[in-house]
Design a protein around this motif. Structure first.
Motif, mmCIF file in Angstrom:
data_model
loop_
_atom_site.group_PDB
_atom_site.id
_atom_site.type_symbol
_atom_site.label_atom_id
_atom_site.label_comp_id
_atom_site.label_asym_id
_atom_site.label_seq_id
_atom_site.Cartn_x
_atom_site.Cartn_y
_atom_site.Cartn_z
ATOM 1 N N PHE A 348 40.799 -4.061 84.610
ATOM 2 C CA PHE A 348 39.737 -3.146 84.181
ATOM 3 C C PHE A 348 40.074 -1.690 84.493
ATOM 4 O O PHE A 348 39.253 -0.810 84.246
ATOM 5 C CB PHE A 348 38.424 -3.521 84.878
ATOM 6 N N ASP A 349 41.264 -1.443 85.011
ATOM 7 C CA ASP A 349 41.603 -0.075 85.388
ATOM 8 C C ASP A 349 41.773 0.792 84.149
ATOM 9 O O ASP A 349 42.282 0.335 83.107
ATOM 10 C CB ASP A 349 42.882 -0.054 86.223
ATOM 11 N N ARG A 350 41.367 2.024 84.252
ATOM 12 C CA ARG A 350 41.469 2.937 83.119
ATOM 13 C C ARG A 350 41.331 4.371 83.604
ATOM 14 O O ARG A 350 40.871 4.623 84.704
ATOM 15 C CB ARG A 350 40.388 2.647 82.082
ATOM 16 N N ILE A 351 41.739 5.274 82.765
ATOM 17 C CA ILE A 351 41.438 6.686 82.957
ATOM 18 C C ILE A 351 40.679 7.159 81.723
ATOM 19 O O ILE A 351 40.729 6.509 80.668
ATOM 20 C CB ILE A 351 42.705 7.545 83.163
ATOM 21 N N ALA A 352 39.970 8.242 81.850
ATOM 22 C CA ALA A 352 39.177 8.761 80.730
ATOM 23 C C ALA A 352 39.739 10.095 80.266
ATOM 24 O O ALA A 352 40.179 10.917 81.074
ATOM 25 C CB ALA A 352 37.719 8.915 81.126
ATOM 26 N N ILE A 353 39.747 10.284 78.954
ATOM 27 C CA ILE A 353 40.075 11.580 78.349
ATOM 28 C C ILE A 353 38.843 12.022 77.571
ATOM 29 O O ILE A 353 38.381 11.311 76.670
ATOM 30 C CB ILE A 353 41.287 11.484 77.412
ATOM 31 N N GLU A 354 38.304 13.156 77.949
ATOM 32 C CA GLU A 354 37.108 13.667 77.271
ATOM 33 C C GLU A 354 37.510 14.671 76.202
ATOM 34 O O GLU A 354 38.219 15.637 76.474
ATOM 35 C CB GLU A 354 36.176 14.330 78.273
ATOM 36 N N ALA A 355 37.070 14.418 74.983
ATOM 37 C CA ALA A 355 37.300 15.338 73.865
ATOM 38 C C ALA A 355 35.943 15.810 73.370
ATOM 39 O O ALA A 355 34.986 15.038 73.312
ATOM 40 C CB ALA A 355 38.064 14.652 72.744
ATOM 41 N N SER A 356 35.861 17.081 73.006
ATOM 42 C CA SER A 356 34.574 17.620 72.540
ATOM 43 C C SER A 356 34.808 18.569 71.372
ATOM 44 O O SER A 356 35.746 19.378 71.377
ATOM 45 C CB SER A 356 33.846 18.347 73.674
ATOM 46 N N LEU A 357 33.957 18.438 70.374
ATOM 47 C CA LEU A 357 34.001 19.366 69.247
ATOM 48 C C LEU A 357 33.560 20.749 69.711
ATOM 49 O O LEU A 357 32.697 20.874 70.584
ATOM 50 C CB LEU A 357 33.090 18.866 68.132
ATOM 51 N N ASN A 358 34.125 21.764 69.141
ATOM 52 C CA ASN A 358 33.818 23.141 69.515
ATOM 53 C C ASN A 358 32.467 23.540 68.933
ATOM 54 O O ASN A 358 32.301 23.612 67.719
ATOM 55 C CB ASN A 358 34.925 24.077 69.020
#
Length: 512
Positions: A348-358
């Motif tokens: 269940f291990d993971r890392i998160a990458i957050e992407a956001s619209l401008n």
């Protein structure tokens, strides 16, 4: 899982966090002799290697290799207490293992539950009567009060921690004194004898530099402080509970640091029971964590079954082997935060990458509509799981491409079409991939050590326990980031030769 851990002899911290935890533990008000009126207790510092007052002979006594709950010759206080209070004969032993020296050059052994006989998958290892299990229903005596409190400003962990802190002040008069002693022995430490980073010093938190966990620790610490400031609400709302305690209201009786230590200790050993009422879902179970070992790929769980909590093992055990249970679908960063350990085989291990619209993009609303149509948000987390890094990169690309659209006609074409297809050119695709490469490289640069340096330190075997846990965590994070970077470069290599990216889009999505 698994949590953590991670929660009237009064305990005080002398100097650093390593001095002593006020590990509460007194789950339920059972009938007991009413203590004679006595002066209000004060918090007092104690010897660093003593978690609760004990005789010098007890402190010097050599540990027994195993304590059998079913043995008539057992003299252990905790085991005797369990047997005397109705624990049915089980198939387990309580054994001891040495721990790294953390307290002025010495420390008590930690105990763990081991198979007392050979076990087969499906065997019931033990059952603990509900009369020995701590839940909010039992603590507060009123399920409606329990739900009211936990649905507002206080978590179950805060309520349990406060109750156990008051009970600990009763000392040997407490029904739960033996259990409290056992929790104090562990001091919220997990199976690697490391406590939650919530109790690390600032210099020790530097071991986590570059990891998102460092910011999580700060945020969790602030959340615990907010709960501490609301403790008096519990005092006034559940007055019937605390009438038995002749002490000050919570924030006067306990300084914040003591409460935080108790909270972390409860966090490290609380069990989340399934198919029970809300007031019983969080429970402290003798013979449960921290005596049981957490593992991510295990299926065995402590389950409520009528008037008891039982453990059915999911695999065969030889006598003497530690019993393990599932810690839930938790990432390694959460395992470190709650229980102070890393599971190298955690699926269940993971890392998160957050992407956001401008949000300053003139076409922000149209792009947000396209994203929502395809199940994404204006601020979207992409979870990178071990072994699925290339799959995550492929999932991110359509979202990132949206940010590179500047032609209103192209945007209208996308809005009128189905799916998330964007007009693609090799140059635009290269710009998107270059942005992702830059982000991943900058994230790796945020760690003070490289992956190779981490591997070398771990192979050396001389790291002190907290640094070893932190190094194992950041090493696994870096491996996932490296795998994402490799996958992104593979996408770049698939582009036509000599493809170069144009000038960066003015409203490219933000990555963090």
């Amino acid at each position: 899982m698994a949590s953590v851990s991670p929660a009237a002899a009064a305990a005080a911290v002398s100097g650093s966090h390593h001095g002593r935890l006020l590990l509460p533990s007194s789950p339920r008000r059972l009938p007991r002799p009413r203590p004679r009126p006595r002066p209000r207790l004060r918090l007092a510092a104690c010897h660093a290697d003593t978690l609760l007052p004990s005789s010098s002979s007890e402190a010097r006594a050599p540990p027994a290799p195993a304590v059998d709950p079913s043995s008539e010759s057992a003299t252990d206080c905790f085991v005797d207490w369990l047997r005397a209070r109705g624990l049915p004969p089980g198939k387990v032993d309580i054994r001891e293992r040495p721990v790294p020296c953390l307290l002025n050059g010495k420390d008590l052994p930690l105990r763990y539950v081991a198979a007392g006989v050979d076990l087969q998958a499906g065997d019931v290892a033990f059952e603990v009567p509900m009369s020995l299990v701590v839940t909010l229903e039992r603590v507060l005596g009123d399920e409606s009060i329990a739900e009211l409190l936990t649905n507002n400003k206080l978590s179950e962990l805060a309520c349990l921690a406060l109750y156990l802190m008051y009970e600990k002040k009763q000392g040997k008069d407490s029904f739960w004194y033996p259990y409290i002693k056992e929790l104090d022995r562990h001091r919220g430490r997990g199976q690697l004898a490391v406590e939650s980073p919530l109790l690390w010093t600032e210099s020790e938190l530097d071991y986590l530099t570059g990891s998102p966990l460092k910011d999580e620790v700060v945020a969790r610490d602030e959340a615990i402080r907010r709960e501490y400031n609301e403790l008096d609400t519990l005092w006034f709302m559940a007055g019937s509970l605390f009438q038995q305690y002749p002490f000050d209201i919570p924030t006067e009786a306990f300084p914040f640091e003591i409460f935080k230590q108790a909270f972390v200790a409860v966090q490290s050993c609380v069990v989340h029971l399934q198919k029970v009422s809300l007031a019983r879902r969080f429970a402290l179970v003798p013979l449960g964590p921290p005596l049981l070992t957490y593992k991510s790929n295990c299926k065995a769980m402590l389950t409520a079954d009528g008037d008891s909590v039982r453990l059915v093992v999911d695999r065969p055990y030889k006598a003497g082997e530690p019993i393990i249970i599932w810690c839930g679908p938790q990432t390694n960063s959460r395992l470190v935060l709650n229980y102070g350990f890393v599971d190298e085989d955690n699926p269940f291990d993971r890392i998160a990458i957050e992407a956001s619209l401008n949000s300053e993009d003139p076409q922000y609303q149209e792009k947000r509509m396209v994203a929502q149509r395809n199940g994404k948000l204006a601020i979207q987390n992409f979870n990178v799981y071990v072994g699925k890094e290339k799959q995550t990169v492929a999932e991110m690309l359509p979202y990132l491409r949206l940010g590179y659209i500047s032609d209103p006609d192209e945007m209208q074409s996308i809005l009128s079409s189905e799916g998330d297809t964007c007009p693609l050119s090799p140059c635009t695709e290269r710009a998107v991939l270059d942005q992702l490469v830059g982000y991943l490289e900058s994230r790796l640069a945020g760690y003070p050590t490289t992956l190779d340096e981490d591997e070398a330190m771990l192979a050396d075997g001389s790291l002190e326990p907290k640094k070893e846990v932190a190094t194992r965590l950041v090493r696994l994070e870096k491996k996932m980031i490296h795998a994402c970077l490799q996958a992104t470069n593979e996408f770049i290599n698939d582009l036509p030769d000599h493809t170069v990216s144009p000038c960066p889009a003015p409203y490219a999505p933000e990555l963090k």
